[in-house]
Design an enzyme around this catalytic site. Structure first.
Site, mmCIF file in Angstrom:
data_model
loop_
_atom_site.group_PDB
_atom_site.id
_atom_site.type_symbol
_atom_site.label_atom_id
_atom_site.label_comp_id
_atom_site.label_asym_id
_atom_site.label_seq_id
_atom_site.Cartn_x
_atom_site.Cartn_y
_atom_site.Cartn_z
ATOM 1 C CG ASN A 10 -1.787 1.179 1.298
ATOM 2 O OD1 ASN A 10 -1.860 2.041 0.338
ATOM 3 N ND2 ASN A 10 -2.210 1.272 2.515
ATOM 4 C CD1 TRP A 11 3.872 1.064 -2.544
ATOM 5 C CD2 TRP A 11 3.661 2.123 -4.444
ATOM 6 N NE1 TRP A 11 4.565 0.428 -3.497
ATOM 7 C CE2 TRP A 11 4.635 0.986 -4.638
ATOM 8 C CE3 TRP A 11 3.434 2.787 -5.812
ATOM 9 C CZ2 TRP A 11 5.412 0.484 -5.996
ATOM 10 C CZ3 TRP A 11 4.093 2.606 -6.980
ATOM 11 C CH2 TRP A 11 5.033 1.339 -7.020
ATOM 12 C CE LYS A 12 -0.326 3.346 4.856
ATOM 13 N NZ LYS A 12 -0.263 3.456 6.164
ATOM 14 C CG HIS A 98 -5.975 1.786 5.249
ATOM 15 N ND1 HIS A 98 -5.463 2.686 5.964
ATOM 16 C CD2 HIS A 98 -4.986 0.816 5.093
ATOM 17 C CE1 HIS A 98 -4.108 2.389 6.555
ATOM 18 N NE2 HIS A 98 -3.707 1.302 5.969
ATOM 19 C CD GLU A 100 -3.203 5.512 6.620
ATOM 20 O OE1 GLU A 100 -3.064 5.558 5.430
ATOM 21 O OE2 GLU A 100 -2.132 5.029 7.424
ATOM 22 C CD GLU A 168 -3.317 -2.433 7.420
ATOM 23 O OE1 GLU A 168 -2.309 -2.768 6.802
ATOM 24 O OE2 GLU A 168 -3.871 -1.515 7.146
ATOM 25 N N GLY A 174 2.572 2.474 10.858
ATOM 26 C CA GLY A 174 3.696 3.378 10.778
ATOM 27 C C GLY A 174 4.243 3.793 11.941
ATOM 28 C CB SER A 213 5.352 -1.458 12.206
ATOM 29 O OG SER A 213 5.066 -0.134 12.359
ATOM 30 N N GLY A 234 2.873 -1.002 4.234
ATOM 31 C CA GLY A 234 2.980 0.452 3.892
ATOM 32 C C GLY A 234 4.553 0.714 3.578
ATOM 33 N N GLY A 235 5.123 1.460 4.571
ATOM 34 C CA GLY A 235 6.475 2.295 4.536
ATOM 35 C C GLY A 235 7.465 1.192 3.677
HETATM 36 P P1 13P Z 1 3.085 0.614 7.833
HETATM 37 O O1 13P Z 1 3.620 -0.826 7.035
HETATM 38 O O2 13P Z 1 3.820 1.724 6.967
HETATM 39 O O3 13P Z 1 2.931 0.310 9.062
HETATM 40 O O4 13P Z 1 1.472 0.680 7.031
HETATM 41 C C1 13P Z 1 0.724 -0.334 7.160
HETATM 42 C C2 13P Z 1 -0.390 0.121 6.362
HETATM 43 O O5 13P Z 1 -1.325 0.993 6.916
HETATM 44 C C3 13P Z 1 -0.697 -0.836 5.255
HETATM 45 O O6 13P Z 1 -1.963 -0.480 4.841
#
Ligand code: 13P
Length: 255
Positions: A10-12, A98, A100, A168, A174, A213, A234-235
């Site tokens: 997920n590149w957000k 998600h 967010e 999640e 994050g 994470s 994500g990251g």
């Molecule tokens: P991180 O891997 O950056 O913690 O993000 C997780 C996430 O929200 C994937 O959808």
């Protein structure tokens, strides 16, 4: 249990179209010597990059996902992007609910359920995200929160639907914090039970991911957990070398 693991990136709201396409080309180049046993990969870039990333990966086994969708198909809905349009641009998956989206854009369980149904109607596989906040965790409410989110998210589906559920925990996203992998395994098992109750036809195909994470230092700990079918990252997915380390780490344990 479903057979093939799934690793989703997920590149957000990161990477320009140019950066996204360069990553996709580099991923293809580095994967040239890979065989089919590897986990299925899904890359979820920003919407403007979706089409070009899907073109860049069209000769590979990597699938594309969007990070959200709007309801409906076509219409006078300024700013909206439907599952139909996302599918047409080359996606096979879409992230739904998600945290967010839930927190920043007020998406509730009802809308998540509508979006999951709309994704399937558009021939997209929804990756439905669930998870508790830190205060819910501290209050010992993880299980009822996750049960409720799963049950409500699936309530509008009919028949045997292919869905992915990502556990999640919000406090792990994050932050560099992760649950004990055995705890993630336990919650994933609970999610499977909840799916079994509400959509028994779906139980054999549902895949359950862990997200929050995930990085090259902990991926193997999660890969050891039998209830987990992959990860939503994500990251650590933003760098192609790090991403491939995650795929390899998962594959090494699961082979
Ligand atoms: P991180 O891997 O950056 O913690 O993000 C997780 C996430 O929200 C994937 O959808």
């Amino acid at each position: 249990m479903p057979s093939r693991s799934l690793m989703a990136a997920n590149w957000k709201m990161f990477k320009t179209v140019g950066e996204s396409t360069a990553y996709a080309k580099e991923l293809c180049r580095r994967m040239e010597s890979w065989h089919e046993e590897a986990p299925e990969q899904v890359i979820c870039p920003t919407l403007p990059a979706l089409y070009t990333v899907s073109r860049a990966l069209s000769q590979s086994s990597v699938k594309i996902g969007a990070q959200s969708l709007d309801l409906g198909r076509e219409g006078a809905n300024t700013g909206a992007v439907s599952g139909y349009l996302i599918r047409e641009a080359g996606a096979a998956y879409v992230i739904v609910g998600h945290s967010e989206r839930r927190q920043l854009y007020g998406e509730d369980d009802e809308l998540v359920a509508e979006k999951a149904a709309s994704a399937l109607a558009s021939h997209l596989i929804p990756i439905i995200c669930v998870g508790e906040t830190e205060s819910q965790r501290n209050a010992g409410e993880t299980d009822p929160v996750v049960d409720r989110q799963v049950t409500r998210a699936l309530q509008r589906l009919t028949g045997a639907a292919t869905v992915v559920i990502a556990y999640e925990p919000l406090w792990a996203i994050g932050t560099g914090l992760v649950p004990d992998p055995s705890e993630a395994n336990r919650v994933a098992g609970r999610i499977r039970d909840a799916v079994q109750k509400i959509r028994p036809e779906t139980t054999t195909t549902v895949r359950i991911l862990y997200g929050g994470s995930v990085n090259r230092g902990n991926i193997r700990d999660f890969a050891c957990q039998p209830q987990l079918d992959g990860a939503l990252v994500g990251g650590a997915s933003l760098d192609v070398a790090h991403w491939l380390d995650l795929i390899k780490g998962w594959q090494e344990v699961r082979q």
